[in-house]
Write an enzyme that holds these catalytic residues in place. Structure first.
Site, PDB file in Angstrom:
ATOM      1  N   ASP A  70      -1.408   5.513   0.292  1.00 27.02           N
ATOM      2  CA  ASP A  70      -2.333   5.455   1.400  1.00 27.02           C
ATOM      3  C   ASP A  70      -1.722   6.336   2.479  1.00 27.02           C
ATOM      4  O   ASP A  70      -0.487   6.578   2.717  1.00 27.02           O
ATOM      5  CB  ASP A  70      -2.306   3.933   2.055  1.00 27.02           C
ATOM      6  CG  ASP A  70      -3.552   3.846   2.817  1.00 27.02           C
ATOM      7  OD1 ASP A  70      -4.548   4.703   2.748  1.00 27.02           O
ATOM      8  OD2 ASP A  70      -3.723   2.925   3.669  1.00 27.02           O
ATOM      9  N   ASN A  89     -13.481   2.429  -3.671  1.00 30.06           N
ATOM     10  CA  ASN A  89     -13.384   4.111  -3.116  1.00 30.06           C
ATOM     11  C   ASN A  89     -14.496   4.830  -3.665  1.00 30.06           C
ATOM     12  O   ASN A  89     -14.722   5.829  -3.136  1.00 30.06           O
ATOM     13  CB  ASN A  89     -12.182   4.510  -3.938  1.00 30.06           C
ATOM     14  CG  ASN A  89     -10.827   4.223  -3.238  1.00 30.06           C
ATOM     15  OD1 ASN A  89      -9.721   4.340  -3.686  1.00 30.06           O
ATOM     16  ND2 ASN A  89     -11.073   3.704  -1.883  1.00 30.06           N
TER      17      ASN A  89
END
Length: 247
Positions: free
Chosen positions: A25, A73
């Site tokens: 991330d 996503n």
């Protein structure tokens, strides 16, 4: 690349089978902080993947599982999603030779049905191409979600029960594990999330029931093999009881 071995690497059970999973991330934030497009951060993150994979044998990691693209996503911009898919394809093509030279076996988990057919074919190809390698097992999660994986596994079990291939009373924890995308992997010993967020984000929900977790503020493009080595040294000091009591 040489590192001081973490203390757990002295244990053959760990050094031979240590499984580390990473929620990568912070790529977009890293780029935005520098005034660059988010895709620049993703490209830098791919460089970190290469460095970490190369370092795995030296720091005691046999299995490395990376969360590259979640089922959620797809909500990102079309430009970013398409850029990520192109990056996955370029990584496979560029790294195929290196993976074979370094004994890296690459496998992809997740629901591939939504992916472009050329990317699916490329994933199939690299899995076949590296199938004989055993030095490092690299697993990349693409269009992956833990809840989606459990749903698909239970559907497959239900189909086999309906077909008479499986008795309901014989369905155990091990059975469900055998139907998961990760059936070829041991459960992760350690899950690392970068960027300072403290969520598991739908990653390996079934498999990480007894995993240790580390949440680090380091953004993924700044996460080096030395960063991982330090985390592993600290991990080696933890006492893992798996629900029991140490004597």
């Amino acid at each position: 690349m040489t590192f001081d071995q973490p203390s757990h690497a002295e244990d053959p059970a760990h050094s031979n089978r240590l499984h580390v999973a990473v929620i990568m991330d912070g790529n977009g934030r890293w780029a935005t902080n520098r005034g660059w497009p988010r895709l620049v951060g993703h490209r830098k993150g791919a460089e970190r993947v290469r460095e970490l994979v190369d370092a795995c044998p030296d720091i005691g990691i046999k299995y490395l599982t990376l969360y590259a693209f979640s089922t959620e996503n797809w909500k990102r911009s079309t430009e970013e999603v398409m850029g990520l898919m192109s990056l996955f394809a370029r990584y496979v093509k560029r790294e195929a030779g290196r993976m074979n030279r370094e004994g890296v076996r690459l496998r992809v988990i997740g629901d591939r049905t939504r992916l472009d057919c050329k990317l699916r074919e490329l994933f199939d190809w690299i899995e076949r191409e590296t199938a004989g390698n055993d030095r490092v097992h690299l697993t990349v999660a693409v269009n992956y979600g833990g809840r989606d994986e459990i749903r698909r596994a239970t559907q497959a079990i239900a189909r086999d029960v309906a077909a008479g291939k499986l008795e309901p009373e014989n369905v155990s924890d091990a059975t469900l594990s055998d139907y998961m995308d990760t059936h070829f992997l041991p459960d992760p010993d350690l899950v690392v999330r970068t960027s300072g967020e403290t969520r598991v984000s739908n990653f390996l929900l079934w498999q990480s029931a007894y995993s240790e977790y580390v949440f680090t503020p380091v953004l993924w493009p700044d996460f080096t093999p030395q960063t991982m080595n330090t985390i592993l040294q600290n991990f080696g000091q933890r006492e893992r009881r798996f629900g029991g009591v140490l004597k």
